[in-house]
Structures are given as structure tokens and as C-alpha cells.
Motif scaffolding. Structure first.
Motif, mmCIF file in Angstrom:
data_model
loop_
_atom_site.group_PDB
_atom_site.id
_atom_site.type_symbol
_atom_site.label_atom_id
_atom_site.label_comp_id
_atom_site.label_asym_id
_atom_site.label_seq_id
_atom_site.Cartn_x
_atom_site.Cartn_y
_atom_site.Cartn_z
ATOM 1 N N LYS A 18 -6.695 -0.119 -0.239
ATOM 2 C CA LYS A 18 -5.443 -0.861 -0.401
ATOM 3 C C LYS A 18 -4.219 -0.005 -0.091
ATOM 4 O O LYS A 18 -3.092 -0.477 -0.157
ATOM 5 C CB LYS A 18 -5.338 -1.410 -1.814
ATOM 6 C CG LYS A 18 -6.313 -2.536 -2.121
ATOM 7 C CD LYS A 18 -6.062 -3.095 -3.507
ATOM 8 C CE LYS A 18 -6.990 -4.275 -3.804
ATOM 9 N NZ LYS A 18 -6.745 -4.856 -5.150
ATOM 10 N N ASP A 23 -2.142 4.613 -4.050
ATOM 11 C CA ASP A 23 -1.913 4.173 -5.418
ATOM 12 C C ASP A 23 -1.076 5.231 -6.132
ATOM 13 O O ASP A 23 -1.598 6.186 -6.694
ATOM 14 C CB ASP A 23 -3.253 3.972 -6.135
ATOM 15 C CG ASP A 23 -3.082 3.476 -7.564
ATOM 16 O OD1 ASP A 23 -1.928 3.166 -7.950
ATOM 17 O OD2 ASP A 23 -4.078 3.415 -8.311
ATOM 18 N N SER A 24 0.243 5.068 -6.069
ATOM 19 C CA SER A 24 1.138 6.069 -6.640
ATOM 20 C C SER A 24 2.106 5.469 -7.658
ATOM 21 O O SER A 24 3.135 6.065 -7.971
ATOM 22 C CB SER A 24 1.942 6.755 -5.528
ATOM 23 O OG SER A 24 2.763 5.812 -4.861
ATOM 24 N N GLY A 30 0.787 -1.230 0.000
ATOM 25 C CA GLY A 30 0.000 0.000 0.000
ATOM 26 C C GLY A 30 0.813 1.271 0.000
ATOM 27 O O GLY A 30 0.281 2.343 0.259
ATOM 28 N N ARG A 87 -3.989 8.172 -5.826
ATOM 29 C CA ARG A 87 -5.290 7.901 -5.234
ATOM 30 C C ARG A 87 -5.089 7.158 -3.918
ATOM 31 O O ARG A 87 -4.208 6.309 -3.794
ATOM 32 C CB ARG A 87 -6.154 7.040 -6.173
ATOM 33 C CG ARG A 87 -6.512 7.744 -7.489
ATOM 34 C CD ARG A 87 -7.522 8.852 -7.271
ATOM 35 N NE ARG A 87 -7.917 9.484 -8.526
ATOM 36 C CZ ARG A 87 -7.337 10.537 -9.055
ATOM 37 N NH1 ARG A 87 -6.310 11.099 -8.408
ATOM 38 N NH2 ARG A 87 -7.749 11.068 -10.184
#
Length: 348
Positions: A238, A241-242, A63, A234
């Protein structure tokens, strides 16, 4: 007689006698609780200090928790006053002493960002702004950006419909421009060798063009100027998100590493802070990023500076935000002092 004499006193004695019961000592639940609270608070304080000091040790494998922590790292300092209130309510001297540790670490990392920077000697002023593709007031936005008379103005999220309005508003003060895709650069100094910089993550269509490079011919020599808009990130269940942002940062870092000019200025919406390891390929190639917080996003309640001006062979000072425009970002303005010993072609 003897029986009655004996009975009388006994009866009197029994009537006046009250049993003295020794109460069993109650456990010092209050003291124990305070001690327990003190230990919990002290451990929390040490953990906070450890996260601040050793944030790079937090793994990014799951994550991207490391990047998530580093994106909002200064805000971890809020744990100190919260724990302080808790410690005062619990009357825990142990916790109060332990809180000195995270307070000292936070002060070492970020305390200097509160120091006021005046407009000292500098060579250039630059403004960076994600104008937003939903901005309905390009002329008013430009009016805000020109306050302070910047030498360089970098814009992102330019749309084909809004571009003419920005060009018209900037034409008088900044006659030189370079536009590639949705990013643009306007300058008071002549621009040459303008070209796109490919920072597209894998799988992104060729129409996605959010990087450019141009040479600004200034009185202090040639400067390579880059404008970039890295992909958004985002936050979901989870984690962070990069992945695409990090990949794009790697491509931008490679372009900066290959740059032949010594003096380099980078302006852009990099969608993270300089503390985030995801930007290491970029920040490791630049000498100065500016020390102030100057939170630029979101404009309604800024909590992070994701809009940056960085320099190589130069020093970024007096980082500040400008008043809000029609964008969800605040403009960021900086002063730049150039290294007098540089200005050469680095060669290969």
C-alpha cells in the motif's frame, strides 16, 4: 535475309539483357528506432529532473508516495548514469543533451554533500546512536562512541538489562546523565531540568517513552538538549506506512516550538531523512542539520541517514559516521558551533 538479319540482333540482345529492378526504398527503421529511443530517453531525463526539483509536488495522499520518494531522493541520481549508458548505446545526441538537466539539478541539490569538511573551529562534539535492543556488546559500543571525545552522547533502544552496562562504561568520561524510557543522554557538562517529552502517537500505551529533554550547563551558557526516537516506518504494497512517525514528529516539533532557551540541540533516530516532508515539523524548528550524506542505516549497507543531530542557534558541521558496533545503525558524530549572539531565554 531481312527477317534473319532482324531476328539475329534481337535474339542476341535478349540473351545479354538483364532486367534492372529498382528496389523500393526500405523504411529507415534503424534511424526511426534510434530517434524513438532518443525521445524516450529525453523524456525520461526530463521526468527525472522534474522529480528531483519538484519532489514536494508529489502527493502524499496515496501510500505517502511523496515521503517515500524524499526518503531516498539522492538515489534518484542513479538514473543519470543508467540513462547515459542507454543514450550512448543508442547514439542519441538528443538524449545526451537532455541528460544535462537532471545532472545539473542533482548537482545543485546534493553536490555540496561531497565536499570534504575538516574539523574547523567548533564548541561541542556530539554523538548520536541507536544502539539496538539486540546489541550484546555495550562496552565495545561505548568504546567506539568515545573516539573523538564527544561532549554529548545520545542513545536509543536502551533496555533495562543493558542500561547498567552503558552507565558503567560512560561513568568516567560522562558523569552526568538523563534517562527516560528507552532513550538516554550522557554529558561532560552538568545536566538539569531533565524530564520526559511526550511524543506518543495516539493509541500508544504510556509505557512507550522515547523522548527526553534536559538543560546542559556549558561554558557557553545553557543549552536545551532533546533526545528522541520516532516510530519506525514500514514499506508495504500500500506504500509507505509512516502515519505514527509523522504524528510523533508533529509532537516533537510542538515541543521544540515551546522551548524557552534559544540554543537547542536535538539528537535522535528520527526514522527518515531531512528531505522527507514528514519531518517538516522538526526540521522547520532547527537552523542546521549538517550537509553530508553520512548514511547510517542499515549498518551492513547504509543507504539513508535516519540518525540526526540538529541545532538551533548553532551550526552542525563535519557530519560523519563512526565504525560499526553491535547495532543495525551506524553511530553519527558531528561538531557544533554555537551562535555567540544567542544563549538567552526566549521568554513568552
Amino acid at each position: 535475309m531481312s527477317g534473319s538479319g532482324t531476328t539475329g540482333p534481337r535474339t542476341g540482345t535478349l540473351r545479354g539483357w538483364r532486367p534492372v529492378l529498382r528496389r523500393r526504398p526500405r523504411p529507415d527503421t534503424g534511424g526511426s528506432s534510434r530517434w524513438a529511443r532518443g525521445r524516450v530517453l529525453a523524456v525520461s531525463a526530463v521526468l527525472t529532473a522534474a522529480l528531483l526539483a519538484f519532489h514536494s509536488a508529489v502527493p502524499n495522499t496515496v501510500g505517502r508516495l511523496g515521503s517515500l520518494l524524499e526518503t531516498f531522493l539522492p538515489w534518484l541520481g542513479l538514473a543519470v548514469p543508467l540513462l547515459l549508458v542507454w543514450a550512448l548505446l543508442g547514439r542519441s545526441v538528443t538524449a545526451l543533451v537532455a541528460l544535462l538537466l537532471p545532472a545539473a539539478v542533482w548537482g545543485h541539490l546534493f553536490g555540496g554533500r561531497f565536499l570534504a569538511e575538516g574539523r574547523g573551529a567548533h564548541d561541542l562534539t556530539a554523538v548520536q546512536h541507536n544502539v539496538s535492543d539486540e546489541n550484546t556488546d555495550p562496552a565495545g559500543t561505548v568504546g567506539t562512541l568515545l573516539d573523538g571525545s564527544p561532549d554529548l552522547v545520545a542513545l536509543e533502544e536502551l533496555t533495562p538489562s543493558a542500561l547498567p552496562a552503558y552507565e558503567k562504561a560512560l561513568a568516567t568520561t560522562h558523569p552526568y546523565r538523563a534517562v527516560e524510557g528507552t532513550v538516554g543522554l550522557w554529558s561532560k557538562h552538568p545536566l538539569s531540568a531533565a524530564r520526559p517529552v511526550d511524543i506518543r502517537p495516539e493509541g500508544i500505551d504510556e509505557s512507550w517513552n522515547r523522548g527526553l529533554r534536559a538543560t546542559a550547563r556549558t561554558p557557553w551558557g545553557d543549552i536545551a538538549v532533546y533526545v528522541a526516537h520516532l516510530p519506525s516506518v514500514r514499506l508495504g504494497w500500500k506504500g509507505l506506512d509512516s502515519g505514527q512517525r509523522d504524528e510523533s514528529a508533529g509532537l516533537l516539533g510542538a515541543a521544540l516550538a515551546d522551548e524557552r532557551l534559544d540554543r537547542v540541540i536535538l539528537l535522535g533516530d528520527l526514522n527518515s531523512t531531512v528531505d522527507d516532508r514528514g519531518l517538516d515539523p522538526v526540521t522547520s524548528r532547527m537552523d542546521s542539520t549538517g550537509r553530508a550524506f553520512a548514511f547510517s542505516w542499515p549498518a551492513s549497507f547504509p543507504v539513508s541517514r535516519i540518525d540526526h543531530v540538529m541545532a538551533r542557534s548553532g551550526t552542525v558541521t563535519n557530519v560523519r559516521t563512526l565504525p560499526a558496533t553491535g547495532s543495525d545503525h551506524l553511530p553519527v558524530a558531528v561538531d557544533i558551533g554555537l551562535d555567540r549572539a544567542s544563549g538567552r531565554d526566549r521568554g513568552r
